[in-house]
Design a protein around this motif. Structure first.
Motif, mmCIF file in Angstrom:
data_model
loop_
_atom_site.group_PDB
_atom_site.id
_atom_site.type_symbol
_atom_site.label_atom_id
_atom_site.label_comp_id
_atom_site.label_asym_id
_atom_site.label_seq_id
_atom_site.Cartn_x
_atom_site.Cartn_y
_atom_site.Cartn_z
ATOM 1 N N ARG A 267 15.299 -1.563 -10.649
ATOM 2 C CA ARG A 267 14.003 -1.965 -10.128
ATOM 3 C C ARG A 267 14.136 -2.663 -8.785
ATOM 4 O O ARG A 267 13.143 -3.077 -8.210
ATOM 5 N N ARG A 268 15.374 -2.819 -8.294
ATOM 6 C CA ARG A 268 15.566 -3.542 -7.041
ATOM 7 C C ARG A 268 16.136 -2.648 -5.942
ATOM 8 O O ARG A 268 16.526 -3.135 -4.903
ATOM 9 N N ARG A 269 16.200 -1.355 -6.165
ATOM 10 C CA ARG A 269 16.690 -0.461 -5.124
ATOM 11 C C ARG A 269 15.652 -0.357 -4.011
ATOM 12 O O ARG A 269 14.464 -0.157 -4.270
ATOM 13 N N ALA A 270 16.126 -0.452 -2.782
ATOM 14 C CA ALA A 270 15.198 -0.516 -1.645
ATOM 15 C C ALA A 270 14.318 0.722 -1.557
ATOM 16 O O ALA A 270 13.116 0.629 -1.284
ATOM 17 N N LEU A 271 14.895 1.888 -1.791
ATOM 18 C CA LEU A 271 14.138 3.122 -1.599
ATOM 19 C C LEU A 271 13.149 3.400 -2.724
ATOM 20 O O LEU A 271 12.392 4.372 -2.654
ATOM 21 N N ASP A 272 13.145 2.572 -3.764
ATOM 22 C CA ASP A 272 12.121 2.720 -4.792
ATOM 23 C C ASP A 272 10.726 2.533 -4.200
ATOM 24 O O ASP A 272 9.761 3.152 -4.658
ATOM 25 N N GLY A 273 10.617 1.675 -3.186
ATOM 26 C CA GLY A 273 9.317 1.458 -2.549
ATOM 27 C C GLY A 273 8.848 2.705 -1.821
ATOM 28 O O GLY A 273 7.669 3.070 -1.893
ATOM 29 N N VAL A 274 9.761 3.369 -1.109
ATOM 30 C CA VAL A 274 9.415 4.610 -0.421
ATOM 31 C C VAL A 274 9.019 5.676 -1.429
ATOM 32 O O VAL A 274 8.032 6.407 -1.248
ATOM 33 N N ARG A 275 9.797 5.766 -2.526
ATOM 34 C CA ARG A 275 9.524 6.780 -3.554
ATOM 35 C C ARG A 275 8.161 6.550 -4.190
ATOM 36 O O ARG A 275 7.384 7.493 -4.385
ATOM 37 N N GLU A 276 7.855 5.313 -4.509
ATOM 38 C CA GLU A 276 6.562 4.995 -5.132
ATOM 39 C C GLU A 276 5.411 5.335 -4.190
ATOM 40 O O GLU A 276 4.396 5.906 -4.607
ATOM 41 N N LEU A 277 5.565 5.007 -2.934
ATOM 42 C CA LEU A 277 4.522 5.302 -1.948
ATOM 43 C C LEU A 277 4.330 6.810 -1.795
ATOM 44 O O LEU A 277 3.198 7.304 -1.736
ATOM 45 N N GLY B 132 11.907 -5.337 2.512
ATOM 46 C CA GLY B 132 10.922 -5.589 1.470
ATOM 47 C C GLY B 132 11.544 -5.832 0.120
ATOM 48 O O GLY B 132 10.960 -6.518 -0.727
ATOM 49 N N ALA B 133 12.754 -5.291 -0.097
ATOM 50 C CA ALA B 133 13.431 -5.512 -1.375
ATOM 51 C C ALA B 133 13.723 -6.992 -1.608
ATOM 52 O O ALA B 133 13.794 -7.445 -2.755
ATOM 53 N N VAL B 134 13.873 -7.746 -0.517
ATOM 54 C CA VAL B 134 14.107 -9.190 -0.654
ATOM 55 C C VAL B 134 12.941 -9.853 -1.377
ATOM 56 O O VAL B 134 13.126 -10.772 -2.184
ATOM 57 N N ALA B 135 11.726 -9.372 -1.093
ATOM 58 C CA ALA B 135 10.530 -9.958 -1.714
ATOM 59 C C ALA B 135 10.428 -9.633 -3.197
ATOM 60 O O ALA B 135 9.650 -10.269 -3.911
ATOM 61 N N ASP B 136 11.192 -8.641 -3.663
ATOM 62 C CA ASP B 136 11.135 -8.252 -5.067
ATOM 63 C C ASP B 136 12.306 -8.797 -5.881
ATOM 64 O O ASP B 136 12.487 -8.430 -7.035
ATOM 65 N N ALA C 290 6.226 -5.182 -9.846
ATOM 66 C CA ALA C 290 7.644 -5.365 -9.536
ATOM 67 C C ALA C 290 8.067 -4.655 -8.265
ATOM 68 O O ALA C 290 9.115 -4.967 -7.704
ATOM 69 N N LEU C 291 7.276 -3.693 -7.814
ATOM 70 C CA LEU C 291 7.633 -2.905 -6.637
ATOM 71 C C LEU C 291 6.824 -3.274 -5.394
ATOM 72 O O LEU C 291 7.012 -2.678 -4.330
ATOM 73 N N LEU C 292 5.943 -4.234 -5.516
ATOM 74 C CA LEU C 292 4.980 -4.478 -4.448
ATOM 75 C C LEU C 292 5.623 -4.846 -3.118
ATOM 76 O O LEU C 292 5.158 -4.431 -2.055
ATOM 77 N N GLY C 293 6.674 -5.647 -3.149
ATOM 78 C CA GLY C 293 7.315 -6.033 -1.893
ATOM 79 C C GLY C 293 7.847 -4.839 -1.138
ATOM 80 O O GLY C 293 7.629 -4.683 0.072
ATOM 81 N N ARG C 294 8.526 -3.939 -1.859
ATOM 82 C CA ARG C 294 9.116 -2.775 -1.203
ATOM 83 C C ARG C 294 8.054 -1.768 -0.756
ATOM 84 O O ARG C 294 8.169 -1.180 0.317
ATOM 85 N N VAL C 295 7.035 -1.558 -1.575
ATOM 86 C CA VAL C 295 5.991 -0.608 -1.191
ATOM 87 C C VAL C 295 5.209 -1.140 0.006
ATOM 88 O O VAL C 295 4.879 -0.393 0.936
ATOM 89 N N PRO D 45 9.496 -10.660 -10.695
ATOM 90 C CA PRO D 45 9.838 -9.242 -10.678
ATOM 91 C C PRO D 45 10.957 -8.941 -11.661
ATOM 92 O O PRO D 45 11.765 -9.807 -12.007
ATOM 93 N N ALA D 46 11.019 -7.697 -12.138
ATOM 94 C CA ALA D 46 12.073 -7.293 -13.063
ATOM 95 C C ALA D 46 13.437 -7.511 -12.426
ATOM 96 O O ALA D 46 13.635 -7.282 -11.240
ATOM 97 N N ALA D 47 14.385 -7.927 -13.219
ATOM 98 C CA ALA D 47 15.678 -8.323 -12.672
ATOM 99 C C ALA D 47 16.720 -7.210 -12.705
ATOM 100 O O ALA D 47 17.734 -7.303 -12.033
#
Length: 401
Positions: free
Chosen positions: A206-216, A72-76, A339-344, A200-202
């Motif tokens: 803001r591009r760490r993969a586990l940010d999506g898990v953390r946000e969720l 999902g990080a690829v999408a962000d 900015a996190l939508l792809g990973r979440v 998305p923020a560059a």
């Protein structure tokens, strides 16, 4: 002064350029995907004579969901529209390599392609969800999610028949070519979408993969909704593992499972058409809870050894099971920072869909110990508990925004 009644879901979606073109792309690519998913196992079985390798095709397609947050990080990492076009074109090219699969010693190519196919699917799902959250009005997202479900389920009914006929006449490579063409067409449709709202923020954090898990995980209402959907999908996998035993109890040939799945798919098509309006009326948690309860009752009813009960239960399962999925994914779109939508989204997909693959094996094992008349009511009761917990989470609260 009178208030105009809200438009039906399809006109609402078709009136929005981004939503309508995205839905058409899902229709086109979903046809090819559904055709290939069936044919891949049959093709492998014909080439190797191995049931295990044929079953491995399903695992190969599901496996990439386990690393969903990283995919999902690829999408962000850039414009989501560009990611959608690139991923679909990559799939179109990748599928052409299946023309090299002409014997048992080339089956590894098919399995490798299926893994990459599943990985691209995770990326495109994440990128599309993130793009649409910024391009489509909030009150249309639920309608679009429901119609996407209807389209996907409709393709699961029609496309496997077309794929099987094409495979019987001309073989697996022609099915792969059909799928490649559908992805090329989908890429063209995504290329005509309006430009992304923003990039998305560059910066790196803001591009760490586990940010999506953390946000969720930190968003408690969203986390609970996604976990409820994952629990429902786990139970559905256990119930699906007993479907052949149910058919045997009814006195039918194994092919009768196709009838049950067709009825279930028809129920999901209807559910998708109703989703937008019900989601607005009930809110995501109550809507998910009602769907899980209907699914649970359908599973329990499948234990009754009558054709009418089996068909009615399949329709109930088809109507109920999509509800927690659409509720969860629509809420992801509404509540997650852009900015996190792809990973979440990818993290939510991992929680929602990975349990199904695990539960299929669990269900297959349990049915050897407990007959459907015992196993299915227990699964149904567990589903009702999940529904009650999901409903109880939000009493007196509004988590729509």
């Amino acid at each position: 002064m009178t208030t105009a009644a809200p438009r039906a879901p399809l006109p609402r979606v078709l009136a929005d350029p981004a939503a309508s073109r995205s839905l058409l792309a899902v229709l086109v690519s979903g046809f090819g995907t559904s055709a290939l998913w069936l044919v891949a196992g049959v093709w492998t079985k014909d080439l190797t004579g191995s049931d295990s390798l044929a079953a491995l095709c399903v695992l190969a397609l599901w496996a990439p969901t386990l690393i969903g947050p990283w995919l999902g990080a690829v999408a962000d990492r850039g414009r989501r529209r560009i990611v959608l076009v690139s991923a679909n074109l990559a799939l179109a090219v990748l599928l052409l390599t299946l023309f090299a699969v002409d014997g048992r010693d080339r089956v590894w190519i098919l399995l490798t392609v299926l893994v990459l196919y599943g990985a691209c699917g995770v990326v495109t799902d994440a990128a599309e969800s993130a793009y649409l959250a910024g391009a489509v009005p909030q009150d249309v997202l639920g309608d679009l999610g429901g119609l996407r479900m209807s389209v996907n389920e409709g393709m699961k009914i029609l496309a496997p028949l077309a794929g099987a006929a094409l495979y019987a006449a001309w073989g697996g490579p022609l099915v792969a070519l059909l799928d490649a063409v559908t992805f090329a067409l989908a890429a063209g449709l995504f290329a005509t979408l309006p430009a992304d709202r923003d990039a998305p923020a560059a910066h790196r954090e803001r591009r760490r993969a586990l940010d999506g898990v953390r946000e969720l995980w930190q968003d408690a209402p969203l986390r609970r909704l996604v976990l409820a959907g994952g629990a429902a999908m786990f139970l559905s996998g256990i119930a699906a593992g007993s479907v052949f035993a149910v058919v045997e109890t009814l006195g039918h040939a194994p092919s009768y499972t196709g009838v049950l799945y067709a009825v279930q798919g028809a129920g999901s098509v209807v559910a998708g058409l109703l989703t937008g309006a019900l989601l607005r009326r009930l809110g995501p948690h109550r809507f998910a809870a009602c769907g899980i309860a209907l699914f649970a009752l359908g599973v329990a009813a499948r234990a009754v050894p009558l054709d009418a009960a089996a068909l009615a239960s399949s329709a109930a399962i088809g109507l109920g099971l999509p509800c927690p999925l659409v509720a969860a994914l629509t809420t992801v779109q509404r509540r997650t920072p852009h900015a996190l939508l792809g990973r979440v989204t990818a993290a939510a997909h991992t929680v929602l869909f990975t349990p199904t693959a695990v539960a299929l094996g669990v269900g297959a094992g349990l049915v050897g110990v407990a007959p459907p008349a015992v196993l299915l009511p227990v699964v149904g009761a567990a589903g009702l508990v999940v529904a009650a917990l999901t409903r109880g989470l939000t009493r007196g609260r509004n988590y729509m925004t």
